[in-house]
Scaffold this motif. Structure first.
Motif, PDB file in Angstrom:
ATOM      1  N   ASP A 128       0.847  -1.196   0.000  1.00  0.00           N
ATOM      2  CA  ASP A 128       0.000   0.000   0.000  1.00  0.00           C
ATOM      3  C   ASP A 128       0.887   1.253   0.000  1.00  0.00           C
ATOM      4  O   ASP A 128       2.110   1.164   0.060  1.00  0.00           O
ATOM      5  N   ALA A 129       0.245   2.419  -0.083  1.00  0.00           N
ATOM      6  CA  ALA A 129       0.991   3.676  -0.237  1.00  0.00           C
ATOM      7  C   ALA A 129       2.008   3.859   0.892  1.00  0.00           C
ATOM      8  O   ALA A 129       3.139   4.289   0.677  1.00  0.00           O
ATOM      9  N   TRP A 130       1.586   3.528   2.093  1.00  0.00           N
ATOM     10  CA  TRP A 130       2.430   3.677   3.269  1.00  0.00           C
ATOM     11  C   TRP A 130       3.684   2.808   3.158  1.00  0.00           C
ATOM     12  O   TRP A 130       4.804   3.262   3.368  1.00  0.00           O
ATOM     13  N   GLN A 131       3.470   1.529   2.777  1.00  0.00           N
ATOM     14  CA  GLN A 131       4.600   0.608   2.618  1.00  0.00           C
ATOM     15  C   GLN A 131       5.513   1.042   1.479  1.00  0.00           C
ATOM     16  O   GLN A 131       6.724   0.959   1.586  1.00  0.00           O
ATOM     17  N   ARG A 132       4.866   1.489   0.392  1.00  0.00           N
ATOM     18  CA  ARG A 132       5.692   1.930  -0.751  1.00  0.00           C
ATOM     19  C   ARG A 132       6.595   3.082  -0.337  1.00  0.00           C
ATOM     20  O   ARG A 132       7.759   3.158  -0.722  1.00  0.00           O
ATOM     21  N   PHE A 133       6.050   3.992   0.497  1.00  0.00           N
ATOM     22  CA  PHE A 133       6.856   5.130   0.926  1.00  0.00           C
ATOM     23  C   PHE A 133       8.037   4.678   1.792  1.00  0.00           C
ATOM     24  O   PHE A 133       9.177   5.031   1.536  1.00  0.00           O
ATOM     25  N   TRP A 134       7.748   3.850   2.811  1.00  0.00           N
ATOM     26  CA  TRP A 134       8.815   3.473   3.750  1.00  0.00           C
ATOM     27  C   TRP A 134       9.787   2.468   3.176  1.00  0.00           C
ATOM     28  O   TRP A 134      10.970   2.493   3.487  1.00  0.00           O
ATOM     29  N   ARG A 135       9.296   1.550   2.335  1.00  0.00           N
ATOM     30  CA  ARG A 135      10.145   0.458   1.871  1.00  0.00           C
ATOM     31  C   ARG A 135      10.795   0.743   0.531  1.00  0.00           C
ATOM     32  O   ARG A 135      11.812   0.147   0.198  1.00  0.00           O
ATOM     33  N   VAL A 136      10.187   1.606  -0.282  1.00  0.00           N
ATOM     34  CA  VAL A 136      10.736   1.820  -1.625  1.00  0.00           C
ATOM     35  C   VAL A 136      11.243   3.256  -1.802  1.00  0.00           C
ATOM     36  O   VAL A 136      12.424   3.494  -2.044  1.00  0.00           O
ATOM     37  N   THR A 137      10.320   4.225  -1.637  1.00  0.00           N
ATOM     38  CA  THR A 137      10.681   5.605  -1.934  1.00  0.00           C
ATOM     39  C   THR A 137      11.801   6.108  -1.023  1.00  0.00           C
ATOM     40  O   THR A 137      12.826   6.608  -1.493  1.00  0.00           O
ATOM     41  N   LEU A 138      11.601   5.964   0.286  1.00  0.00           N
ATOM     42  CA  LEU A 138      12.575   6.518   1.232  1.00  0.00           C
ATOM     43  C   LEU A 138      13.974   5.920   1.059  1.00  0.00           C
ATOM     44  O   LEU A 138      14.955   6.668   0.987  1.00  0.00           O
ATOM     45  N   PRO A 139      14.104   4.582   0.951  1.00  0.00           N
ATOM     46  CA  PRO A 139      15.449   4.026   0.717  1.00  0.00           C
ATOM     47  C   PRO A 139      16.070   4.516  -0.594  1.00  0.00           C
ATOM     48  O   PRO A 139      17.260   4.818  -0.638  1.00  0.00           O
ATOM     49  N   LEU A 140      15.257   4.626  -1.644  1.00  0.00           N
ATOM     50  CA  LEU A 140      15.812   5.060  -2.928  1.00  0.00           C
ATOM     51  C   LEU A 140      16.134   6.544  -2.926  1.00  0.00           C
ATOM     52  O   LEU A 140      16.876   7.037  -3.762  1.00  0.00           O
ATOM     53  N   LEU A 141      15.563   7.248  -1.952  1.00  0.00           N
ATOM     54  CA  LEU A 141      15.798   8.685  -1.836  1.00  0.00           C
ATOM     55  C   LEU A 141      17.037   8.965  -0.974  1.00  0.00           C
ATOM     56  O   LEU A 141      17.458  10.113  -0.830  1.00  0.00           O
ATOM     57  N   SER A 142      17.618   7.903  -0.415  1.00  0.00           N
ATOM     58  CA  SER A 142      18.660   8.114   0.591  1.00  0.00           C
ATOM     59  C   SER A 142      19.874   8.929   0.108  1.00  0.00           C
ATOM     60  O   SER A 142      20.440   9.664   0.905  1.00  0.00           O
ATOM     61  N   PRO A 143      20.284   8.865  -1.179  1.00  0.00           N
ATOM     62  CA  PRO A 143      21.395   9.738  -1.577  1.00  0.00           C
ATOM     63  C   PRO A 143      21.047  11.222  -1.400  1.00  0.00           C
ATOM     64  O   PRO A 143      21.881  12.007  -0.940  1.00  0.00           O
ATOM     65  N   SER A 144      19.806  11.603  -1.755  1.00  0.00           N
ATOM     66  CA  SER A 144      19.392  12.999  -1.573  1.00  0.00           C
ATOM     67  C   SER A 144      19.312  13.346  -0.088  1.00  0.00           C
ATOM     68  O   SER A 144      19.728  14.424   0.329  1.00  0.00           O
ATOM     69  N   THR A 145      18.773  12.417   0.708  1.00  0.00           N
ATOM     70  CA  THR A 145      18.694  12.636   2.150  1.00  0.00           C
ATOM     71  C   THR A 145      20.083  12.866   2.718  1.00  0.00           C
ATOM     72  O   THR A 145      20.316  13.788   3.503  1.00  0.00           O
ATOM     73  N   PHE A 146      21.014  12.035   2.300  1.00  0.00           N
ATOM     74  CA  PHE A 146      22.395  12.145   2.767  1.00  0.00           C
ATOM     75  C   PHE A 146      22.960  13.526   2.434  1.00  0.00           C
ATOM     76  O   PHE A 146      23.529  14.206   3.289  1.00  0.00           O
ATOM     77  N   PHE A 147      22.765  13.948   1.190  1.00  0.00           N
ATOM     78  CA  PHE A 147      23.256  15.252   0.756  1.00  0.00           C
ATOM     79  C   PHE A 147      22.667  16.369   1.632  1.00  0.00           C
ATOM     80  O   PHE A 147      23.385  17.236   2.129  1.00  0.00           O
ATOM     81  N   VAL A 148      21.359  16.310   1.849  1.00  0.00           N
ATOM     82  CA  VAL A 148      20.691  17.355   2.634  1.00  0.00           C
ATOM     83  C   VAL A 148      21.211  17.370   4.074  1.00  0.00           C
ATOM     84  O   VAL A 148      21.501  18.430   4.630  1.00  0.00           O
ATOM     85  N   VAL A 149      21.360  16.184   4.665  1.00  0.00           N
ATOM     86  CA  VAL A 149      21.807  16.130   6.064  1.00  0.00           C
ATOM     87  C   VAL A 149      23.234  16.658   6.186  1.00  0.00           C
ATOM     88  O   VAL A 149      23.539  17.477   7.068  1.00  0.00           O
ATOM     89  N   VAL A 150      24.119  16.241   5.272  1.00  0.00           N
ATOM     90  CA  VAL A 150      25.516  16.694   5.348  1.00  0.00           C
ATOM     91  C   VAL A 150      25.597  18.210   5.197  1.00  0.00           C
ATOM     92  O   VAL A 150      26.201  18.908   6.019  1.00  0.00           O
ATOM     93  N   ILE A 151      24.951  18.740   4.156  1.00  0.00           N
ATOM     94  CA  ILE A 151      25.002  20.180   3.895  1.00  0.00           C
ATOM     95  C   ILE A 151      24.351  20.960   5.036  1.00  0.00           C
ATOM     96  O   ILE A 151      24.889  21.977   5.504  1.00  0.00           O
TER      97      ILE A 151
END
Lengths: 292, 268
Positions: free
Chosen positions: A196-219
């Motif tokens: 479902d949408a919730w699972q897709r967000f936590w299991r797919v979108t968020l992990p695949l977004l991790s390079p951007s997350t990393f960039f934002v956190v470091v900066i």
């Protein structure tokens, strides 16, 4: 062959000198002289007096140093979650087709191109305890009206609020770019598998977004530890030092108290802290950053 | 369909939060003296430009805005020229000590302005450059960040292209200007956005090195409008409008490129 080598060296000089000379003069030389100054007692006027590592040992045992680092840390701790959750939320909302999308994106980004000083002044006025817009609205709702930058407990939250407001659009744009780089077939596959949408967000979108997350956190952490403009304008580090941050302390030590040696030492301590934090994040990224 | 409406309403409410402070700034700046203490009113009874007149009396605002513009434009131009040249040098020329030199460039990237500000101020004082345009511009002539981004861009240009041109008799300068530069335009745009915004928003360095009002940039000029004890908020907000307006116009015209430029760095 030899002639050709000398030839290349000439070209290298030609292409590199325009950047190397200013970097040498205005970054490398000050960097080295800053180390030198940090080993002296100096008020910018009378001759320097060698004190060895005294500035460092003094700073490290001074509770004032601990306070400015704690305030800076508190700033980061308040600012980063706000700006990250807000920026990600907006990016998720704007990543889908909707009327007026371009307008909203532009509106959210406008504060990013506004200078810190303007943002700080505007928010100082919005958060004016007696006649500011925010307290008027809070009053109309019957909510308590904090003293914001006039109250030691609320000065830092006031700065955090203004900073998050300014940077929200920046994080949104980075996350939006990250979202658009996620291959749609992966998300579709998850949907076919019954996520479902919730699972897709936590299991797919968020992990695949991790390079951007990393960039934002470091900066954000690098910028967060260097916070100065908005603090200087909104609170001046006050009331009674309650919102003084590390860079504010460096500025005050140099230009208010004439302790340039100590200020230089403090700037190197700050640099070391930023380096360690950034290095830890780069090392830690293997555990959670997925490169597609 | 319903979820779209909910989403639009949510996003619109957020946009209102983002835009309200700007609106409030404008409203405050045209509110007559004395009616500010009464709390906020969205409709100003008798709007006045008095605060703008006061602002122009207090500071040479046109000059200050002009300073901000030309300093930002000049440092952008400098960083594009010095950065793209260095990028070509690192990506395309083989010379001794290249790795070491590039490492040194990267090292300067990590040093924050705060570390440099005291010795840089002393350096300017020694060179008798303090409180001059040159001192304002000096630290932003070259940026290691720009060199780093541009080098990556030059490396992604296929080498076959310059080799073909070299066979046709083109030298490094020709290859650089006619082949490499046009192909790295998107990255040049990114670097330009960062350089312009960096200079436009810069506060700590101008605060340290500039004293004369006619050499000030907008952030510095604005910060001096705050009084020690009382602040005339109408004038401060007039100053804010004055300094947001030009950059907002630039932003609206180049919005797409600016946002694309910023997004570009996040993906890498």
């Amino acid at each position: 062959m030899r002639k050709r080598k000398r030839h290349t060296a000439g070209w290298a000089l030609f292409f590199l000198a325009p950047s190397a000379v200013p970097l040498l003069l205005f970054t490398a030389v000050p960097m080295v002289s800053s180390l030198w100054v940090s080993l002296h007692r100096w008020n910018l006027i009378s001759p320097m007096e060698w004190v060895g590592l005294d500035n460092y040992t003094h700073l490290l045992s001074d509770p004032g140093t601990r306070d400015v680092f704690l305030h800076t840390l508190a700033y980061c701790a308040g600012y980063l979650p706000l700006v990250f959750a807000g920026g990600l939320g907006l990016a998720l909302l704007l990543n889908q087709r909707m009327p007026g999308r371009a307008f909203f994106r532009a509106a959210y980004f406008l504060p990013v191109v506004t200078s810190w000083v303007v943002v700080a002044l505007v928010w100082k006025w919005l958060l004016n305890p007696t006649s500011g817009l925010v307290n008027s609205l809070l009053g109309a709702l019957g909510a308590p009206q904090p003293g914001w930058w006039t109250d030691p407990a609320w000065a830092l939250p006031a700065v955090i609020l203004a900073s998050a407001w300014k940077d929200l659009g920046f994080v949104m744009v980075i996350m939006l770019a990250g979202l658009q780089a996620i291959p749609q077939d992966v998300v579709e596959a998850a949907r076919t598998d019954g996520a479902d949408a919730w699972q897709r967000f936590w299991r797919v979108t968020l992990p695949l977004l991790s390079p951007s997350t990393f960039f934002v956190v470091v900066i954000s952490l690098i910028n967060g530890f260097q916070v100065f403009d908005q603090v200087y304008v909104m609170t001046g580090g006050g009331p009674s030092g309650a919102s003084q941050v590390v860079v504010g302390q460096i500025y005050d030590l140099t230009f208010r108290y004439g302790r340039a040696g100590e200020a230089s030492a403090l700037s190197w301590i700050l640099f070391a802290v930023i380096l360690v934090i950034t290095a830890l994040q780069v090392r830690g990224q293997r555990r959670w950053v997925h490169h597609a | 369909m319903r979820s779209t409406i909910v989403r639009v309403v949510g996003v619109a409410a957020g946009a209102a939060v983002m835009l309200a402070p700007f609106l409030w700034t404008v409203v405050t700046s045209i509110t007559p003296d004395g009616s500010l203490a009464g709390g906020p009113t969205l409709i100003v009874e008798d709007p006045t430009l008095a605060a703008y007149r006061e602002l122009l009396d207090a500071l040479p605002m046109w000059r200050i805005a002009f300073n901000s513009f030309w300093i930002a434009a000049a440092s952008t131009l400098f960083q594009l020229v010095t950065g793209s040249m260095a990028a070509y040098g690192f990506a395309r020329l083989a010379f001794r000590g290249k790795g070491l030199v590039f490492g040194l460039y990267l090292a300067t990237l990590m040093v924050p302005m705060q570390v440099l500000v005291v010795p840089l101020f002393i350096e300017m004082k020694t060179l008798n450059l303090q409180d001059t345009y040159l001192s304002l511009l000096a630290p932003s002539i070259a940026s290691a960040f720009g060199v780093f981004l541009l080098r990556q861009a030059v490396e992604s240009v296929p080498r076959e292209l310059d080799e073909a041109a070299t066979i046709d008799g083109a030298g490094h300068l020709r290859v650089f200007t006619t082949i490499v530069l046009p192909l790295i335009r998107p990255t040049l745009a990114t670097v330009a956005v960062f350089a312009f915004m960096g200079s436009w928003n810069s506060f700590l360095w101008p605060l340290v090195v500039i004293r004369s009002p006619e050499l000030m940039t907008l952030p510095l000029g604005l910060s001096t409008l705050q009084g020690q004890f009382t602040t005339d908020w109408a004038v401060v907000m007039a100053g804010s409008v004055f300094s947001v307006l030009p950059i907002a116009v630039v932003y609206l015209l180049a919005q797409r490129h600016i946002i694309a430029g910023i997004a570009h760095t996040g993906i890498k």
